[in-house]
Design a protein around this motif. Structure first.
Motif, PDB file in Angstrom:
ATOM      1  N   SER A  54     -38.988 -69.672  -5.743  1.00 31.63           N
ATOM      2  CA  SER A  54     -38.362 -68.999  -6.893  1.00 31.63           C
ATOM      3  C   SER A  54     -38.801 -69.598  -8.230  1.00 31.63           C
ATOM      4  O   SER A  54     -38.507 -69.047  -9.287  1.00 31.63           O
ATOM      5  CB  SER A  54     -36.841 -69.104  -6.792  1.00 31.63           C
ATOM      6  N   ALA A  55     -39.485 -70.747  -8.207  1.00 28.68           N
ATOM      7  CA  ALA A  55     -39.909 -71.392  -9.465  1.00 28.68           C
ATOM      8  C   ALA A  55     -41.036 -70.595 -10.113  1.00 28.68           C
ATOM      9  O   ALA A  55     -41.818 -69.925  -9.438  1.00 28.68           O
ATOM     10  CB  ALA A  55     -40.361 -72.822  -9.191  1.00 28.68           C
ATOM     11  N   ARG A  56     -41.102 -70.662 -11.445  1.00 29.44           N
ATOM     12  CA  ARG A  56     -42.221 -70.088 -12.193  1.00 29.44           C
ATOM     13  C   ARG A  56     -42.622 -71.067 -13.294  1.00 29.44           C
ATOM     14  O   ARG A  56     -41.871 -71.985 -13.639  1.00 29.44           O
ATOM     15  CB  ARG A  56     -41.848 -68.731 -12.813  1.00 29.44           C
ATOM     16  N   ILE A  66     -43.410 -73.049 -16.651  1.00 28.03           N
ATOM     17  CA  ILE A  66     -42.764 -73.188 -17.961  1.00 28.03           C
ATOM     18  C   ILE A  66     -43.489 -74.245 -18.792  1.00 28.03           C
ATOM     19  O   ILE A  66     -44.071 -75.184 -18.250  1.00 28.03           O
ATOM     20  CB  ILE A  66     -41.262 -73.584 -17.861  1.00 28.03           C
ATOM     21  N   CYS A  84     -42.191 -76.619 -21.896  1.00 31.43           N
ATOM     22  CA  CYS A  84     -40.970 -76.913 -22.641  1.00 31.43           C
ATOM     23  C   CYS A  84     -41.161 -78.156 -23.515  1.00 31.43           C
ATOM     24  O   CYS A  84     -42.172 -78.860 -23.403  1.00 31.43           O
ATOM     25  CB  CYS A  84     -39.774 -77.058 -21.712  1.00 31.43           C
ATOM     26  N   LYS A 121     -35.887 -77.232 -14.517  1.00 35.70           N
ATOM     27  CA  LYS A 121     -35.721 -76.039 -15.364  1.00 35.70           C
ATOM     28  C   LYS A 121     -36.617 -74.876 -14.915  1.00 35.70           C
ATOM     29  O   LYS A 121     -36.385 -73.733 -15.277  1.00 35.70           O
ATOM     30  CB  LYS A 121     -35.990 -76.389 -16.831  1.00 35.70           C
ATOM     31  N   SER A 122     -37.667 -75.185 -14.137  1.00 37.64           N
ATOM     32  CA  SER A 122     -38.580 -74.111 -13.686  1.00 37.64           C
ATOM     33  C   SER A 122     -38.033 -73.380 -12.458  1.00 37.64           C
ATOM     34  O   SER A 122     -38.502 -72.299 -12.115  1.00 37.64           O
ATOM     35  CB  SER A 122     -39.955 -74.694 -13.352  1.00 37.64           C
ATOM     36  N   TRP A 168     -36.018 -69.180 -11.015  1.00 37.99           N
ATOM     37  CA  TRP A 168     -36.357 -68.196 -12.051  1.00 37.99           C
ATOM     38  C   TRP A 168     -36.505 -66.792 -11.472  1.00 37.99           C
ATOM     39  O   TRP A 168     -35.990 -65.817 -11.997  1.00 37.99           O
ATOM     40  CB  TRP A 168     -37.664 -68.627 -12.728  1.00 37.99           C
ATOM     41  N   GLU A 169     -37.221 -66.713 -10.365  1.00 38.05           N
ATOM     42  CA  GLU A 169     -37.574 -65.417  -9.791  1.00 38.05           C
ATOM     43  C   GLU A 169     -36.587 -65.071  -8.675  1.00 38.05           C
ATOM     44  O   GLU A 169     -36.243 -65.920  -7.869  1.00 38.05           O
ATOM     45  CB  GLU A 169     -38.997 -65.494  -9.220  1.00 38.05           C
ATOM     46  N   THR A 170     -36.139 -63.836  -8.640  1.00 38.24           N
ATOM     47  CA  THR A 170     -35.304 -63.398  -7.517  1.00 38.24           C
ATOM     48  C   THR A 170     -35.947 -62.182  -6.885  1.00 38.24           C
ATOM     49  O   THR A 170     -36.619 -61.399  -7.567  1.00 38.24           O
ATOM     50  CB  THR A 170     -33.880 -63.021  -7.983  1.00 38.24           C
TER      51      THR A 170
END
Length: 534
Positions: A384-386, A388, A390, A518-519, A522-524
């Motif tokens: 689910s991570a994408r 980033i 920051c 924090k990454s 993200w994706e579902t």
């Protein structure tokens, strides 16, 4: 020039190194391991939809032909007799999945690359059939968690979504293979008697292979609903698979390698382990390619990680030789982040410029880049991570982002090295490295600083190709390359010592960990679908 005027160097071995971003053919002296000549061709990656990564199997095969032809021409210009090439090894990007028609020799779909994420919904569907939806359910058998990364789910997607492939399977025309199988089949005759095989290292990355019995596992094939008749025969990493057929139509000189045995085959990370001569328990190497792969030889025992690493086959260097295993930390995006800065953001024109930008910055100035373009691999296995970036301020510029990109490669290596140290119990006191990115001195120094241990780079960085050449030259029936420890050539190395204090290193690593958190999530999969490919 008469053939008798050509330089005589003793037996030579060729090596096909088919990676994610490029194909190379390299020729080594079997006695000295010296690299005599090579040629490289970049491979196009296609991104037809978000998260999809494909390549054209015919382009890959054509690139091999081109590299072989050009390297042989370069050897002629060096006055080296190419009839001394006595064997050819193959090393390849692993997991990437090809299905082709054995009657026409044509691929039935593009190759689905290891990085590809289209199978996330396939993985989720399969997980529902596993008790407790446990990703590690098959780990004791395969060494692998259920993930988009491995070939079985890619093959399942192809069978579910490409009617030409379903039809070819029904008709008995379909063949499945990873890139090694596609190349060896094509180079040994293709539809006219090509050899359909793979080696144990590549088979161990499919999720269909039992890494203990060294056979395709009927229960796994049943779970993924893969017909076993389309799978290649599994062989050792060092034996004669077949002979090269002529693939060139230009002139007699072009068919120079016709009849030369293909006698070595290793997935690229296993090949690098062999090329770095990590034949002892506890020896490890880290390869910086498209991704980043840390492998530690665990000898004849398979060790299972408690910290997110994979158990994989390191090599089996002969039909009657024992199989050796490795623990592996796999990072999806390393060199790929540099290619992304070049091709997607356009902040550099060449990959080499990233080193200059990073050197000019000298720091990321608090900017952190988590390149989770394909989710996170080891040690998190978090699809689910994408990606980033920051910690940005108005002061941040492209130099800081370039520095943060290189630092990301080093931090990811630190994460898998920490996991490796926990699993092995004996911390590595230095890191042996190889791969294209190791030419970047800023990266190598950063890596030493972030790990707080020396980084050691061989002066000849083409260890992946060397490993495949060693396996080919040592094969029974070829016997021109000795793998006895006393006969292996001593390698000259460049060392990078840590130059910052450990407190600073720990502070930056802690900030990186914060960015990684924090990454995630993200994706579902509830997102609207892009539609189905037919």
């Amino acid at each position: 020039m008469a053939a008798s005027d050509r330089m005589v160097l003793g037996p030579l071995v060729g090596s096909i190194d088919q990676g994610t971003s490029s194909t190379r053919f390299l020729v080594f002296n079997a006695k000295t391991a010296e690299l005599l000549s090579h040629h490289q061709v970049e491979i196009q990656q296609k991104f037809p939809k978000e998260g999809w990564v494909e390549q054209d199997p015919k382009e890959i095969l054509k690139s091999v032909h081109e590299c072989v032809e050009t390297t042989c021409e370069k050897l002629r210009q060096l006055n080296i007799d190419i009839t001394n090439i006595k064997a050819i090894g193959v090393s390849n990007q692993r997991e990437t999945t090809v299905v082709w028609d054995k009657t026409t020799g044509e691929p039935l779909y593009n190759a689905i690359v290891w990085l590809d994420l289209r199978t996330q919904s396939t993985v989720e569907r399969l997980l529902k059939r596993i008790p407790g939806e446990n990703k590690a359910f098959f780990k004791l058998r395969t060494g692998l968690p259920l993930s988009t990364y491995f070939s079985a789910v890619k093959l399942r997607w192809l069978l579910d979504n490409v009617k030409e492939i379903r039809q070819a399977v029904d008709d008995g025309r379909a063949m499945f293979g990873t890139i090694d199988s596609w190349l060896i089949w094509s180079l040994t005759g293709g539809k006219n008697g090509g050899i359909h095989c793979t080696d144990v290292t590549n088979a161990s990355r499919t999720m269909l292979f039992n890494i203990h019995s060294l056979e395709w596992d009927p229960e796994l094939c049943q779970f993924f609903d893969i017909p076993m008749k389309i799978l290649p025969k599994v062989r050792s990493s060092s034996e004669i698979y077949g002979l090269m057929v002529s693939f060139l139509s230009l002139s007699q000189k072009s068919g120079a390698l016709t009849g030369v045995p293909i006698s070595g085959c290793l997935g690229d990370q296993s090949a690098a382990l062999v090329g770095q001569m990590c034949f002892q328990d506890g020896q490890a190497k880290n390869t910086y390619g498209t991704g980043c792969f840390l492998l530690c030889n665990t000898g004849q025992k398979s060790v299972f990680s408690e910290h997110g690493l994979l158990t994989t086959i390191a090599y089996k260097l002969g039909r009657d030789k024992p199989v050796c295993y490795a623990l592996e930390g796999s990072v999806a995006i390393a060199g790929a982040v540099v290619r992304w800065l070049r091709d997607n953001l356009g902040i550099v024109k060449t990959s080499q410029e990233v080193e200059k930008l990073a050197a000019d910055a000298g720091t990321s100035y608090g900017c952190y880049f988590v390149p989770a373009f394909s989710g996170l691999y080891a040690p998190y296995w978090e699809p689910s991570a994408r990606g980033i970036i920051c910690g940005l301020t108005q002061f941040t510029n492209k130099n800081h982002i370039a520095f943060a990109a290189l630092e990301a490669v080093c931090f990811q290596t630190r994460e898998i090295l920490d996991a490796m140290n926990k699993d092995c119990g004996i911390p590595l006191n230095q890191l042996q490295v190889d791969g294209g990115m190791t030419n970047n001195k800023v990266l190598m120094q950063l890596q030493a600083d972030i790990l707080c241990i020396p980084v050691v780079k061989p002066s000849m960085p083409e260890t992946t190709a060397l490993g495949a050449a060693m396996a080919a030259g040592a094969a029974e029936g070829v016997g021109i390359w000795s793998l006895n420890p006393g006969d292996l050539t001593a390698v000259t190395c460049e060392r990078f010592e840590p130059q910052i204090n450990p407190e600073e290193s720990e502070f930056r690593y802690a900030r990186w960990k914060k960015a990684v958190m924090k990454s995630m999530g993200w994706e579902t999969s509830e997102a609207p679908s892009n539609g189905k490919s037919e």
